[in-house]
Design a protein around this motif. Structure first.
Motif, mmCIF file in Angstrom:
data_model
loop_
_atom_site.group_PDB
_atom_site.id
_atom_site.type_symbol
_atom_site.label_atom_id
_atom_site.label_comp_id
_atom_site.label_asym_id
_atom_site.label_seq_id
_atom_site.Cartn_x
_atom_site.Cartn_y
_atom_site.Cartn_z
ATOM 1 N N SER A 228 63.293 18.101 -1.028
ATOM 2 C CA SER A 228 62.372 17.295 -1.823
ATOM 3 C C SER A 228 62.827 15.842 -1.981
ATOM 4 O O SER A 228 61.999 14.924 -2.068
ATOM 5 N N ARG A 231 61.757 13.928 1.464
ATOM 6 C CA ARG A 231 60.448 14.195 2.042
ATOM 7 C C ARG A 231 59.796 12.966 2.639
ATOM 8 O O ARG A 231 58.899 13.063 3.464
ATOM 9 N N VAL A 241 55.187 23.459 -2.782
ATOM 10 C CA VAL A 241 56.518 23.145 -3.301
ATOM 11 C C VAL A 241 57.147 24.441 -3.765
ATOM 12 O O VAL A 241 56.489 25.284 -4.387
ATOM 13 N N VAL A 248 60.006 21.177 -0.221
ATOM 14 C CA VAL A 248 58.577 20.964 -0.026
ATOM 15 C C VAL A 248 58.238 21.374 1.390
ATOM 16 O O VAL A 248 59.052 21.249 2.305
#
Length: 881
Positions: A228, A231, A241, A248
């Motif tokens: 995350s 990303r 998520v 993610v």
């Protein structure tokens, strides 16, 4: 209980059963069938169906009083049993539920699913397999009704081919041209997506940004797991998520476009498949009526096939129909189907003019089970099911069945045991008629014995007036006496063993039974002092009745033992008679064999003697009679006499051997006749031996009585007549079959040549052969002139011919065998290939004799018992070679 019948029609299979009379007592109707365990049996039979639709159909079936419909079901069941025991492969195969699909076939815009179309394809295969198998089997076995159904089933082969041109044998859609390009494009796009994903997960610069190098799938899309906090390094759409927020799932922009194209292509594929299925659904409308016709036929085959399978499991039969105007009902070796191997077979026989059976006997002796067995068999029979009983079982068709079994006491309705019984019996009397079956368990119980017995007799009087069939169980002694004194009643009892002090569960007809309550109480644990005190309370008159019943039971057992001994002795005598007959048949065969051998030797002897005689005659004609020629003639005559004597000696030895065997056979027959079985036969044979018979002439006697016609020497220059004998008819002529040459080849004479030789045709070849090398195949009729007439005689009446059905009923065994032998001889004379024999069942003696005789008769090709509807084991079909 009044019967309803569920028709085996396709249009009515899944409809609820409609009752014609709305006022009918539904509770009584369903309660009786349930109480008798009919529905449990129906469930067992339905479990043998190959299709779910057939099972559902059977689960709706009720017993019926429609004789024609039930007889058809039973006939189909019997024919299925014939087919299943023939060794042919299974022809019934299951299919999914399809009836609801028929209205959609041929409808514009309607579309069946892939599974529904595949189900129709399976049905097409099952229908055609069953139809073709039954039609082909009908030429080998007697299954006319099954063959009729199969022959009337339209072929669904074309419909099946249409379906399986779209659907594979595994139920998958085939790779059709219109689908191939779309599938190819989808495969290519998926390959591009896989390549793109592999580039991302294998890029070293992104290794630290990826949470995992393994792609994940969400909603049929291939995604990449990205940390995350990193990303932003991969541009694309975040689809999900993780719960921890650490990961993610990103679909890169490059892959988004490819996945969208895949979705578009798959939509096009589904649209094309839908179009194909709509067109196929509409095209199958051409066979809609054929589908419906085959479906109804297959359901009828399925439910009757299940009944046949159940018959094999319980070892039962489809009961014959009892015509009450001619014969009473009978159940042989009846076994309650739910008891399995624990069931004790019982014979239940109603007597002529006696429609009420009063069953007595000990508690726990099997009275109620016997009562339920009779009723259950009636329900099963009228539902077209087989019953666990032996051949010869016959049952009538009842229009209604009523039962009062067990304790129906009800606190809610303020009904005592006696009141509940009376309420049921009142309803029975109201509706009973001459086609009703009533089952009354413990009639007259639950109240004062005197009053209860009076009510029971009055109820039976009323039912007798209505000519109903009634089976009653009771412990009332007054009803036992009623059974003896009323001509419409018969007593029966459950046997009780005095040795083991326990019931045997066998039914004794014609004898009342004791309750043995005191013995059973003692065996059940009641204190002995209480039991002895109870014995003292029994009045002397009661004891006298018990003694009478015990005496009757003992006499019945003694009679049964004597009958068994008589049957055993009859079987022993029958076995001895059969052995004597077999020995007699063997002697006859040996006589025929000797006659054939003698005939063969005679033919060879005459042929050889003729040839040698011709040679001597030719030598005499060729010149003067010299001493050498005279000696050769004498030598020929001497050799001929020696050969004749040799043959006479051989025949004499054979005749002496046969004479010894005949003498031994006559001794055995005389010994057997002393038992009273073959006195008539022995007299007939001794009388037959005194008849004058036409005498057969031996070779020696024929030669001695023969005379050779005058032979005149011919002129030396008479070439045409050289080598021929001047007899009353020429020995050789054109068209005569002959053996010619040193190898004795068989041919036909065509013509005589000028030099005295003959042209002989051997197939497609012609050859000139000398006269001395030619021997006729057949012996001339007038070489010798016998003074003794040789002829045969068969004692048949003028214009006597074989019959299609030979009836042996009422004949003694030896008389029946002579009639059978005469029929077989006539069949051989007139080339009669098939007939039937009615010999009945009885003790089985005549039946076994017929089977043994046919089994040893050389001209019999096949023989078998008739099907049950045409006589069963009381009739035999015979096929000759």
């Amino acid at each position: 209980m009044e019967f309803e019948f569920m028709e085996d029609k396709t249009e009515e299979i899944f409809e609820e059963e409609k009752l014609e009379d709305e006022s009918r007592d539904f509770f009584l109707r369903g309660d009786v069938a349930k109480e008798l365990d009919f529905y449990r049996i129906r469930d067992d039979v339905a479990g043998k169906c190959v299709s779910e639709e057939g099972r559902n159909l059977l689960l709706k079936r009720e017993s019926s009083s429609d004789e024609s419909k039930v007889e058809r079901l039973k006939k189909l069941g019997r024919e299925w049993s014939v087919y299943r025991h023939s060794g042919r492969p299974q022809c019934m195969h299951g299919w999914p539920e399809i009836k609801s699909l028929f209205p959609l076939l041929g409808k514009d815009g309607a579309s069946l699913s892939q599974d529904q179309i595949f189900a129709l394809g399976i049905f097409c295969r099952s229908s055609d397999d069953a139809s073709s198998s039954l039609v082909s089997a009908s030429g080998e076995m007697e299954i006319p009704t099954l063959c009729e159904i199969a022959s009337n089933m339209p072929s669904l082969k074309s419909a099946g081919e249409k379906i399986f041109s779209v659907i594979s044998e595994d139920g998958e859609i085939r790779d059709l041209p219109s689908l191939r390009s779309i599938r190819s494009r989808i495969a290519s796009l998926k390959k591009d997506v896989d390549s793109a994903v592999r580039r991302y997960v294998s890029d070293p610069s992104l290794a630290s940004a990826l949470q995992s190098t393994v792609p994940v799938y969400r909603q049929d899309r291939e995604l990449i797991a990205v940390r995350s906090d990193r990303r932003g390094e991969i541009r694309g759409i975040v689809h999900e998520v993780s719960g921890s927020g650490q990961t993610v799932y990103v679909e890169p922009e490059e892959i988004v476009r490819a996945n969208n194209e895949i979705i578009q292509a798959e939509y096009e594929l589904q649209a094309e498949v839908g179009r194909i299925f709509r067109e196929l659904t509409f095209a199958l409308g051409e066979w809609r009526e054929d589908f419906m016709s085959c479906h109804g036929a297959m359901l009828e085959l399925d439910v009757t096939f299940a009944a046949s399978c159940y018959q094999n499991i319980v070892g039962g039969v489809f009961a014959e129909t009892a015509d009450l105007s001619l014969e009473p009902p009978v159940i042989l070796q009846a076994r309650h189907p739910l008891l399995g191997s624990n069931a004790v077979p019982v014979d239940i026989r109603f007597m002529d003019g006696k429609r009420v059976m009063i069953v007595t006997g000990p508690n726990t002796g099997g009275k109620t089970v016997t009562l339920k067995t009779i009723a259950l068999f009636s329900l099963m029979n009228q539902a077209g099911f087989p019953v666990p009983a032996a051949e010869g079982t016959r049952l009538p068709y009842f229009s209604s069945v009523f039962a009062d079994i067990g304790d129906e006491q009800s606190i809610d309705e303020s009904l005592s045991t006696f009141s509940s019984h009376m309420k049921k019996i009142a309803a029975m009397i109201e509706h009973a008629d001459d086609r009703s079956l009533l089952l009354l368990d413990e009639l007259g119980s639950g109240t004062d014995p005197l009053e209860g017995g009076a009510i029971a007799m009055s109820v039976l009087d009323t039912l007798i007036e209505r000519k109903s069939f009634v089976v009653v169980t009771t412990h009332h002694g007054i009803l036992k006496n009623y059974g003896y004194t009323n001509p419409a009643c018969t007593n029966a009892s459950m046997e009780y063993s005095a040795e083991t002090m326990a019931p045997t569960y066998r039914l004794l007809m014609g004898v009342p039974g004791e309750s043995h309550a005191i013995d059973i109480a003692l065996r059940s644990g009641l204190r002995s002092d209480v039991v002895e005190n109870a014995r003292r309370y029994i009045a002397s008159e009661q004891a006298d009745v018990s003694a009478l019943i015990q005496g009757l039971t003992a006499k019945h057992a003694e009679l049964d033992s004597l009958l068994q001994k008589q049957k055993s002795e009859e079987r022993r005598l029958e076995d001895l008679r059969l052995r004597l007959e077999k020995k007699g048949i063997a002697n006859k065969e040996k006589e025929v064999e000797i006659k054939n051998w003698e005939h063969s030797k005679s033919s060879e002897f005459l042929s050889d003697a003729r040839s040698r005689l011709e040679n001597l005659v030719r030598e005499l004609r060729e010149g003067e009679i010299t001493r050498e020629k005279t000696l050769s003639v004498k030598s020929f005559i001497s050799d001929l006499e020696e050969e004749i004597e040799s043959q006479v000696d051989e025949i004499s030895r054979q005749e002496e051997k046969i004479s010894e065997e005949k003498n031994q056979l006559e001794k055995d027959e005389i010994r057997f006749a002393e038992n009273g079985m073959l006195i008539k036969q022995a007299k007939e044979k001794s009388g037959a031996s005194n008849k004058k018979t036409k005498r057969r002439t031996s070779n020696a006697e024929a030669l001695k009585s023969a005379s050779v016609q005058d032979i005149k020497p011919l002129a030396k220059n008479d070439k045409k007549s050289e080598g021929r004998i001047s007899l009353s008819a020429p020995l050789l002529s054109p068209g005569t079959e002959v053996y010619a040459g040193k190898n004795r080849m068989r041919g036909i004479l065509e013509k005589e040549n000028k030099d005295g030789s003959w042209t002989v045709v051997f197939g497609s070849m012609k050859m000139n052969m000398k006269r001395k090398e030619i021997i006729p195949v057949k012996v001339p009729e007038r070489i010798l002139k016998p003074d003794v007439l040789v002829e045969t005689s068969t004692e048949f009446e003028k214009d006597e011919r074989p019959v299609f059905e030979l009836r042996l009923l009422g004949m003694r065994q030896e008389e029946a065998m002579r009639a059978l032998e005469r029929q077989l001889d006539l069949c051989m004379i007139y080339n009669f290939k098939a007939f039937s024999i009615i010999h009945g069942k009885g003790m089985g003696i005549l039946q076994q004799s017929v089977q043994d005789y046919l089994g040893h008769y050389p001209g019999v090709k096949d023989f078998r018992f008739a099907p049950p509807e045409d006589g069963g084991s009381g009739k035999t079909y015979v096929t000759l070679m």
